[in-house]
Every structure is written in C-alpha cells, then in structure tokens.
Design a protein around this motif. Structure first.
Motif, mmCIF file in Angstrom:
data_model
loop_
_atom_site.group_PDB
_atom_site.id
_atom_site.type_symbol
_atom_site.label_atom_id
_atom_site.label_comp_id
_atom_site.label_asym_id
_atom_site.label_seq_id
_atom_site.Cartn_x
_atom_site.Cartn_y
_atom_site.Cartn_z
ATOM 1 N N GLU A 1 -12.205 -2.014 5.134
ATOM 2 C CA GLU A 1 -13.263 -3.000 4.857
ATOM 3 C C GLU A 1 -13.919 -2.746 3.497
ATOM 4 O OE1 GLU A 1 -14.216 -5.827 6.461
ATOM 5 O OE2 GLU A 1 -12.382 -5.433 7.598
ATOM 6 N N GLU A 2 -14.210 -1.476 3.205
ATOM 7 C CA GLU A 2 -14.825 -1.132 1.920
ATOM 8 C C GLU A 2 -13.919 -1.513 0.755
ATOM 9 O OE1 GLU A 2 -15.764 3.041 2.066
ATOM 10 O OE2 GLU A 2 -17.492 2.727 3.382
ATOM 11 N N LEU A 3 -12.616 -1.245 0.906
ATOM 12 C CA LEU A 3 -11.677 -1.577 -0.166
ATOM 13 C C LEU A 3 -11.600 -3.083 -0.389
ATOM 14 C CD1 LEU A 3 -8.826 0.958 0.622
ATOM 15 C CD2 LEU A 3 -10.279 0.936 -1.417
ATOM 16 N N LYS A 4 -11.642 -3.838 0.693
ATOM 17 C CA LYS A 4 -11.618 -5.293 0.576
ATOM 18 C C LYS A 4 -12.829 -5.782 -0.225
ATOM 19 C CE LYS A 4 -11.157 -9.327 3.570
ATOM 20 N NZ LYS A 4 -11.131 -9.787 4.954
ATOM 21 N N GLU A 5 -14.003 -5.243 0.095
ATOM 22 C CA GLU A 5 -15.226 -5.605 -0.640
ATOM 23 C C GLU A 5 -15.134 -5.178 -2.099
ATOM 24 O OE1 GLU A 5 -18.490 -3.867 1.511
ATOM 25 O OE2 GLU A 5 -18.052 -5.052 3.312
ATOM 26 N N ASP A 6 -14.588 -3.964 -2.328
ATOM 27 C CA ASP A 6 -14.454 -3.466 -3.703
ATOM 28 C C ASP A 6 -13.490 -4.319 -4.526
ATOM 29 O OD1 ASP A 6 -16.244 -1.454 -3.177
ATOM 30 O OD2 ASP A 6 -14.730 0.110 -2.896
ATOM 31 N N LEU A 7 -12.447 -4.816 -3.898
ATOM 32 C CA LEU A 7 -11.512 -5.702 -4.602
ATOM 33 C C LEU A 7 -12.216 -7.013 -4.962
ATOM 34 C CD1 LEU A 7 -8.628 -6.370 -5.589
ATOM 35 C CD2 LEU A 7 -8.207 -7.295 -3.283
ATOM 36 N N GLU A 8 -12.962 -7.555 -4.013
ATOM 37 C CA GLU A 8 -13.658 -8.826 -4.241
ATOM 38 C C GLU A 8 -14.717 -8.734 -5.338
ATOM 39 O OE1 GLU A 8 -15.047 -9.845 -0.321
ATOM 40 O OE2 GLU A 8 -13.049 -10.454 0.345
ATOM 41 N N ASP A 9 -15.393 -7.590 -5.422
ATOM 42 C CA ASP A 9 -16.432 -7.472 -6.460
ATOM 43 C C ASP A 9 -15.911 -6.882 -7.771
ATOM 44 O OD1 ASP A 9 -16.443 -4.649 -6.288
ATOM 45 O OD2 ASP A 9 -18.261 -4.581 -5.079
ATOM 46 N N GLY A 10 -14.609 -6.652 -7.845
ATOM 47 C CA GLY A 10 -14.003 -6.214 -9.090
ATOM 48 C C GLY A 10 -14.015 -4.717 -9.339
ATOM 49 N N SER A 11 -14.419 -3.935 -8.344
ATOM 50 C CA SER A 11 -14.444 -2.473 -8.511
ATOM 51 C C SER A 11 -13.033 -1.890 -8.616
ATOM 52 C CB SER A 11 -15.162 -1.809 -7.335
ATOM 53 O OG SER A 11 -16.498 -2.221 -7.281
ATOM 54 N N TYR A 12 -12.072 -2.545 -7.988
ATOM 55 C CA TYR A 12 -10.675 -2.112 -8.041
ATOM 56 C C TYR A 12 -9.798 -3.242 -8.528
ATOM 57 C CZ TYR A 12 -11.567 2.127 -5.291
ATOM 58 O OH TYR A 12 -12.009 3.330 -4.855
ATOM 59 N N SER A 13 -8.751 -2.891 -9.261
ATOM 60 C CA SER A 13 -7.731 -3.878 -9.616
ATOM 61 C C SER A 13 -6.863 -4.104 -8.373
ATOM 62 C CB SER A 13 -6.857 -3.349 -10.759
ATOM 63 O OG SER A 13 -6.063 -2.264 -10.304
ATOM 64 N N GLU B 1 -3.736 -3.704 -8.114
ATOM 65 C CA GLU B 1 -2.794 -2.589 -8.013
ATOM 66 C C GLU B 1 -3.451 -1.371 -7.353
ATOM 67 O OE1 GLU B 1 -1.113 0.060 -11.429
ATOM 68 O OE2 GLU B 1 0.155 -1.745 -11.304
ATOM 69 N N GLU B 2 -4.661 -1.038 -7.794
ATOM 70 C CA GLU B 2 -5.393 0.092 -7.192
ATOM 71 C C GLU B 2 -5.680 -0.173 -5.717
ATOM 72 O OE1 GLU B 2 -8.186 1.825 -10.754
ATOM 73 O OE2 GLU B 2 -8.614 -0.210 -10.009
ATOM 74 N N TYR B 3 -6.078 -1.403 -5.432
ATOM 75 C CA TYR B 3 -6.365 -1.791 -4.051
ATOM 76 C C TYR B 3 -5.112 -1.634 -3.186
ATOM 77 C CZ TYR B 3 -7.021 -4.862 -0.036
ATOM 78 O OH TYR B 3 -7.063 -5.375 1.238
ATOM 79 N N ASP B 4 -3.993 -2.172 -3.643
ATOM 80 C CA ASP B 4 -2.744 -2.114 -2.868
ATOM 81 C C ASP B 4 -2.335 -0.670 -2.580
ATOM 82 O OD1 ASP B 4 -2.582 -4.860 -2.775
ATOM 83 O OD2 ASP B 4 -1.120 -5.013 -4.421
ATOM 84 N N GLU B 5 -2.514 0.189 -3.569
ATOM 85 C CA GLU B 5 -2.160 1.602 -3.399
ATOM 86 C C GLU B 5 -3.050 2.274 -2.348
ATOM 87 O OE1 GLU B 5 -2.513 5.533 -6.170
ATOM 88 O OE2 GLU B 5 -1.684 3.736 -7.128
ATOM 89 N N LEU B 6 -4.352 2.040 -2.444
ATOM 90 C CA LEU B 6 -5.278 2.666 -1.499
ATOM 91 C C LEU B 6 -5.185 2.067 -0.104
ATOM 92 C CD1 LEU B 6 -8.380 3.176 -3.794
ATOM 93 C CD2 LEU B 6 -6.998 4.968 -2.712
ATOM 94 N N ILE B 7 -4.980 0.770 -0.014
ATOM 95 C CA ILE B 7 -4.887 0.136 1.300
ATOM 96 C C ILE B 7 -3.644 0.642 2.021
ATOM 97 C CG2 ILE B 7 -3.603 -2.018 0.909
ATOM 98 C CD1 ILE B 7 -6.899 -1.866 2.752
#
Length: 166
Positions: free
Chosen positions: A101-113, A115-121
C-alpha cells in the motif's frame, strides 16, 4: 499472500510461557537501556488482571527507541498467540501488505519511478523472508526472539501469576 483468520495460531513465538508478570518485567528491564529510571516492583504494582481459577494471559512487552521500556500490553486471556496479534505477521505477511500500500501511494505521489516501484513491489510480493528482512530492517517472529523494527522491539509471553514466588 495469506491473510489471517481467527483460527491462525502462531506456533511458537513466545519468549517464555507460564511465568510471572514479575519475571516478564524483569526480562524487559534487562533488555531495555533505561533500567536506572524505573523499578520492576513499581511496574508489577500496575498489573490489574486476576489469575483466579488458573487464568493465563498472552502479553506483549515493548522496548522502544533507544532501549526505553514502553510497557506490557495484555493481548488476551488464554495462552494462544494468533497471527492477528503480531505486528508484522509470522512470515512478514502483514508487513508485506502494508508495504504494498505504501509503495502504491509513493508511486502515485512521484516518490518512486515506475521501475523502482516494480522492483520493490516484486520484492514484497515474491521475496523471501531474508530478502524482506534485509530491505525493511524488520524482524518477524519466525526468525528472531520476538519482532522488531528500527524503532521498537516486541516480546511475547504467557503469564500465569503475578509474583515469581507464587
């Protein structure tokens, strides 16, 4: 990922069972770094539950940041620890859900690219407990004595009396 239900009993996970509140608090006193500022006897006096008729309680002791003792929490009457009682889940499954959930929010607010999101998820969905531990610096109950993160440590016990000599 498996979610708990009321029948998900954690096998093991206790530091000790059938010990006194006094012994638990003494253990907490020994692992905390602020042992000069509080006394075991004073904490034992705060206990308000009855042990009549052989009652037992599952409790969680907490040591916070910088080793400060943060108290003893009664989870329930009885001697069974459930997945829903844990902070991270016995195999990090609760932590994995929160991180997703945190990663999803971080992707939406631009904290992660993306690519970074896909790797962490992928890590939190498919990674081993060891990989999740190394990424999150959290310890789950299956790998350690209790649970911990960089701020707090949680220790589980079953208490069956107030004082050691009872």
């Amino acid at each position: 990922m498996k979610k708990y239900n009321d029948n998900d009993v954690v096998v093991g996970g206790f530091i000790d069972v059938d010990i006194s509140v006094e012994e638990v608090i003494r253990n907490m006193w020994e692992v905390s770094g602020d042992d000069l500022y509080w006394k075991v006897e004073d904490e034992v006096k705060k206990w308000s539950k009855s042990f009549e008729d052989g009652k037992k309680y599952v409790v969680r002791g907490k040591v916070g940041s910088r080793g400060y003792y943060e108290g003893l929490e009664v989870i329930r009457e009885g001697s069974v620890l459930y997945e829903k009682d844990l902070i991270f889940g016995s195999d990090f499954w609760m932590l994995r859900l929160v991180k997703e959930e945190e990663l999803k929010e971080d992707l939406e607010d631009g904290s992660y690219s993306r690519e970074e999101y896909d790797e962490l998820i992928k890590l939190y969905r498919e990674g081993s407990n060891k990989e999740v531990f190394e990424e999150s610096l959290c310890g789950c109950i299956n790998g350690f004595d209790g649970e911990f993160n960089e701020e707090e440590s949680y220790y589980y016990y079953v208490v069956d009396k107030l004082k050691e000599e009872e």
